[in-house]
Write a protein that holds these residues in place. Structure first.
Motif, PDB file in Angstrom:
ATOM      1  N   ASP A  57       0.827  -1.214   0.000  1.00  0.00           N
ATOM      2  CA  ASP A  57       0.000   0.000   0.000  1.00  0.00           C
ATOM      3  C   ASP A  57       0.860   1.262   0.000  1.00  0.00           C
ATOM      4  OD1 ASP A  57      -2.368  -1.404  -0.130  1.00  0.00           O
ATOM      5  OD2 ASP A  57      -2.677  -1.404   2.041  1.00  0.00           O
ATOM      6  N   HIS A  58       1.981   1.206   0.685  1.00  0.00           N
ATOM      7  CA  HIS A  58       2.919   2.338   0.661  1.00  0.00           C
ATOM      8  C   HIS A  58       3.386   2.580  -0.775  1.00  0.00           C
ATOM      9  CE1 HIS A  58       6.345   4.913   1.541  1.00  0.00           C
ATOM     10  NE2 HIS A  58       7.113   4.044   0.891  1.00  0.00           N
ATOM     11  N   CYS A  59       3.728   1.506  -1.478  1.00  0.00           N
ATOM     12  CA  CYS A  59       4.196   1.617  -2.867  1.00  0.00           C
ATOM     13  C   CYS A  59       3.097   2.126  -3.789  1.00  0.00           C
ATOM     14  CB  CYS A  59       4.719   0.274  -3.356  1.00  0.00           C
ATOM     15  SG  CYS A  59       6.156  -0.289  -2.433  1.00  0.00           S
ATOM     16  N   ARG A  60       1.881   1.650  -3.559  1.00  0.00           N
ATOM     17  CA  ARG A  60       0.741   2.108  -4.365  1.00  0.00           C
ATOM     18  C   ARG A  60       0.607   3.634  -4.231  1.00  0.00           C
ATOM     19  NH1 ARG A  60      -2.697  -1.249  -2.578  1.00  0.00           N
ATOM     20  NH2 ARG A  60      -2.741  -2.613  -4.379  1.00  0.00           N
ATOM     21  N   ASN A  61       0.872   4.140  -3.050  1.00  0.00           N
ATOM     22  CA  ASN A  61       0.775   5.577  -2.798  1.00  0.00           C
ATOM     23  C   ASN A  61       1.943   6.342  -3.439  1.00  0.00           C
ATOM     24  OD1 ASN A  61      -0.247   7.996  -1.585  1.00  0.00           O
ATOM     25  ND2 ASN A  61       1.318   7.768  -0.015  1.00  0.00           N
ATOM     26  N   PHE A 119       2.383   2.499 -10.511  1.00  0.00           N
ATOM     27  CA  PHE A 119       2.154   1.281  -9.735  1.00  0.00           C
ATOM     28  C   PHE A 119       1.223   0.334 -10.483  1.00  0.00           C
ATOM     29  CE2 PHE A 119      -0.164  -1.286  -6.675  1.00  0.00           C
ATOM     30  CZ  PHE A 119       0.876  -1.850  -5.946  1.00  0.00           C
ATOM     31  N   ASP A 120       0.148   0.866 -11.043  1.00  0.00           N
ATOM     32  CA  ASP A 120      -0.784   0.037 -11.821  1.00  0.00           C
ATOM     33  C   ASP A 120      -0.058  -0.647 -12.978  1.00  0.00           C
ATOM     34  OD1 ASP A 120      -2.963   0.903 -10.244  1.00  0.00           O
ATOM     35  OD2 ASP A 120      -3.470   2.513 -11.651  1.00  0.00           O
ATOM     36  N   SER A 121       0.836   0.070 -13.632  1.00  0.00           N
ATOM     37  CA  SER A 121       1.588  -0.506 -14.751  1.00  0.00           C
ATOM     38  C   SER A 121       2.470  -1.659 -14.278  1.00  0.00           C
ATOM     39  CB  SER A 121       2.441   0.563 -15.432  1.00  0.00           C
ATOM     40  OG  SER A 121       1.633   1.554 -16.021  1.00  0.00           O
ATOM     41  N   ILE A 122       3.102  -1.499 -13.136  1.00  0.00           N
ATOM     42  CA  ILE A 122       3.933  -2.560 -12.565  1.00  0.00           C
ATOM     43  C   ILE A 122       3.085  -3.804 -12.299  1.00  0.00           C
ATOM     44  CG2 ILE A 122       5.228  -3.253 -10.500  1.00  0.00           C
ATOM     45  CD1 ILE A 122       6.135  -0.239 -10.371  1.00  0.00           C
ATOM     46  N   ILE A 123       1.925  -3.604 -11.683  1.00  0.00           N
ATOM     47  CA  ILE A 123       1.035  -4.731 -11.371  1.00  0.00           C
ATOM     48  C   ILE A 123       0.543  -5.399 -12.648  1.00  0.00           C
ATOM     49  CG2 ILE A 123      -1.179  -5.355 -10.309  1.00  0.00           C
ATOM     50  CD1 ILE A 123       1.149  -4.818  -8.317  1.00  0.00           C
ATOM     51  N   SER A 124       0.249  -4.623 -13.683  1.00  0.00           N
ATOM     52  CA  SER A 124      -0.177  -5.186 -14.972  1.00  0.00           C
ATOM     53  C   SER A 124       0.923  -6.040 -15.590  1.00  0.00           C
ATOM     54  CB  SER A 124      -0.564  -4.075 -15.948  1.00  0.00           C
ATOM     55  OG  SER A 124      -1.723  -3.420 -15.520  1.00  0.00           O
ATOM     56  N   ILE A 125       2.149  -5.566 -15.512  1.00  0.00           N
ATOM     57  CA  ILE A 125       3.280  -6.319 -16.048  1.00  0.00           C
ATOM     58  C   ILE A 125       3.436  -7.627 -15.279  1.00  0.00           C
ATOM     59  CG2 ILE A 125       5.806  -6.353 -16.218  1.00  0.00           C
ATOM     60  CD1 ILE A 125       5.568  -3.297 -16.877  1.00  0.00           C
ATOM     61  N   LEU A 126       3.359  -7.559 -13.964  1.00  0.00           N
ATOM     62  CA  LEU A 126       3.470  -8.777 -13.152  1.00  0.00           C
ATOM     63  C   LEU A 126       2.357  -9.770 -13.495  1.00  0.00           C
ATOM     64  CD1 LEU A 126       4.465  -7.128  -9.775  1.00  0.00           C
ATOM     65  CD2 LEU A 126       5.842  -8.823 -11.021  1.00  0.00           C
ATOM     66  N   ALA A 127       1.161  -9.268 -13.755  1.00  0.00           N
ATOM     67  CA  ALA A 127       0.021 -10.131 -14.080  1.00  0.00           C
ATOM     68  C   ALA A 127       0.227 -10.865 -15.407  1.00  0.00           C
ATOM     69  CB  ALA A 127      -1.271  -9.317 -14.115  1.00  0.00           C
ATOM     70  N   ASP A 128       1.049 -10.301 -16.279  1.00  0.00           N
ATOM     71  CA  ASP A 128       1.337 -10.937 -17.572  1.00  0.00           C
ATOM     72  C   ASP A 128       2.327 -12.093 -17.458  1.00  0.00           C
ATOM     73  OD1 ASP A 128      -0.391  -9.304 -18.964  1.00  0.00           O
ATOM     74  OD2 ASP A 128       1.171  -7.876 -19.574  1.00  0.00           O
ATOM     75  N   HIS A 129       2.805 -12.354 -16.260  1.00  0.00           N
ATOM     76  CA  HIS A 129       3.768 -13.426 -16.020  1.00  0.00           C
ATOM     77  C   HIS A 129       3.126 -14.450 -15.069  1.00  0.00           C
ATOM     78  CE1 HIS A 129       7.181 -11.462 -18.006  1.00  0.00           C
ATOM     79  NE2 HIS A 129       6.546 -10.359 -17.658  1.00  0.00           N
ATOM     80  N   PRO A 130       2.426 -15.442 -15.638  1.00  0.00           N
ATOM     81  CA  PRO A 130       1.687 -16.390 -14.810  1.00  0.00           C
ATOM     82  C   PRO A 130       2.547 -17.228 -13.858  1.00  0.00           C
ATOM     83  CG  PRO A 130       1.641 -17.057 -17.106  1.00  0.00           C
ATOM     84  CD  PRO A 130       2.279 -15.705 -17.062  1.00  0.00           C
ATOM     85  N   SER A 131       3.847 -17.291 -14.096  1.00  0.00           N
ATOM     86  CA  SER A 131       4.712 -18.048 -13.191  1.00  0.00           C
ATOM     87  C   SER A 131       5.080 -17.243 -11.939  1.00  0.00           C
ATOM     88  CB  SER A 131       5.993 -18.493 -13.912  1.00  0.00           C
ATOM     89  OG  SER A 131       6.766 -17.358 -14.273  1.00  0.00           O
ATOM     90  N   ILE A 132       4.649 -15.976 -11.913  1.00  0.00           N
ATOM     91  CA  ILE A 132       4.942 -15.113 -10.764  1.00  0.00           C
ATOM     92  C   ILE A 132       3.629 -14.799 -10.050  1.00  0.00           C
ATOM     93  CG2 ILE A 132       5.847 -12.892  -9.997  1.00  0.00           C
ATOM     94  CD1 ILE A 132       7.679 -12.961 -12.476  1.00  0.00           C
ATOM     95  N   ARG A 133       3.548 -15.197  -8.808  1.00  0.00           N
ATOM     96  CA  ARG A 133       2.369 -14.918  -7.980  1.00  0.00           C
ATOM     97  C   ARG A 133       2.750 -13.815  -6.995  1.00  0.00           C
ATOM     98  NH1 ARG A 133       0.866 -18.502  -3.366  1.00  0.00           N
ATOM     99  NH2 ARG A 133      -0.747 -17.317  -2.345  1.00  0.00           N
ATOM    100  N   VAL A 134       2.044 -12.699  -7.043  1.00  0.00           N
ATOM    101  CA  VAL A 134       2.306 -11.577  -6.157  1.00  0.00           C
ATOM    102  C   VAL A 134       1.482 -11.727  -4.899  1.00  0.00           C
ATOM    103  CG1 VAL A 134       2.250  -9.059  -5.900  1.00  0.00           C
ATOM    104  CG2 VAL A 134       2.821 -10.068  -8.127  1.00  0.00           C
ATOM    105  N   ILE A 135       2.144 -11.599  -3.761  1.00  0.00           N
ATOM    106  CA  ILE A 135       1.481 -11.717  -2.461  1.00  0.00           C
ATOM    107  C   ILE A 135       1.640 -10.388  -1.739  1.00  0.00           C
ATOM    108  CG2 ILE A 135       1.455 -12.906  -0.243  1.00  0.00           C
ATOM    109  CD1 ILE A 135       2.663 -15.341  -1.788  1.00  0.00           C
ATOM    110  N   ASN A 136       0.544  -9.773  -1.403  1.00  0.00           N
ATOM    111  CA  ASN A 136       0.540  -8.513  -0.650  1.00  0.00           C
ATOM    112  C   ASN A 136       0.735  -8.842   0.814  1.00  0.00           C
ATOM    113  OD1 ASN A 136       0.058  -6.022   0.510  1.00  0.00           O
ATOM    114  ND2 ASN A 136      -1.929  -5.724  -0.463  1.00  0.00           N
ATOM    115  N   ALA A 137       1.889  -8.464   1.345  1.00  0.00           N
ATOM    116  CA  ALA A 137       2.210  -8.806   2.738  1.00  0.00           C
ATOM    117  C   ALA A 137       2.300  -7.576   3.612  1.00  0.00           C
ATOM    118  CB  ALA A 137       3.518  -9.572   2.800  1.00  0.00           C
TER     119      ALA A 137
END
Length: 130
Positions: free
Chosen positions: A66-70, A112-130
């Motif tokens: 959330d800090h990064c999103r901001n 930040f949205d662009s970063i998340i979109s790029i990560l979503a295009d890589h199905p072998s990478i699962r992002v976990i919000n911790a």
């Protein structure tokens, strides 16, 4: 086997420090670093070097997301687009003017949205919000 990689979101306070953190965790052991480019970040995620070399699956644990999103939100994105539009800039001004207009209208992606979109295009990478 799944490889866990942790991102320290508190180390990210602007676009430059995002890349510093990405280089710290994903380019460890390499003699070179990726530049400040979303295309370079996307290329890095395909693997082949750094922490992703030979890895089939990744859990990317992003602490303080959330800090990064901001800090990578509207203000940072607006400054990024305006820099691309400055006189003498070699970038596609029409594209960045459209992106800035969409951002200001509330319909465009933040950095930040662009970063998340790029990560979503890589199905072998699962992002976990911790």
């Amino acid at each position: 086997m799944v490889k866990r990689i942790d991102i320290d979101g508190n180390a990210i306070n602007d676009i430059a420090s995002f890349y510093e953190e990405i280089n710290r965790v994903l380019m460890a052991g390499e003699s070179w670093r990726i530049g400040q480019s979303l295309d370079a970040f996307d290329d890095l995620l395909y693997g082949g070097y750094g922490a992703l070399q030979g890895v089939q699956s990744v859990e990317l644990v992003w602490h303080h997301m959330d800090h990064c999103r901001n800090v990578l939100g509207n203000q940072a994105t607006r400054a990024y687009y305006r820099d691309k539009l400055r006189s003498g800039s070699p970038y596609n001004k029409k594209l960045f003017a459209e992106k800035l207009e969409a951002l200001e209208a509330g319909t465009g992606e933040t950095y930040f949205d662009s970063i998340i979109s790029i990560l979503a295009d890589h199905p072998s990478i699962r992002v976990i919000n911790a």
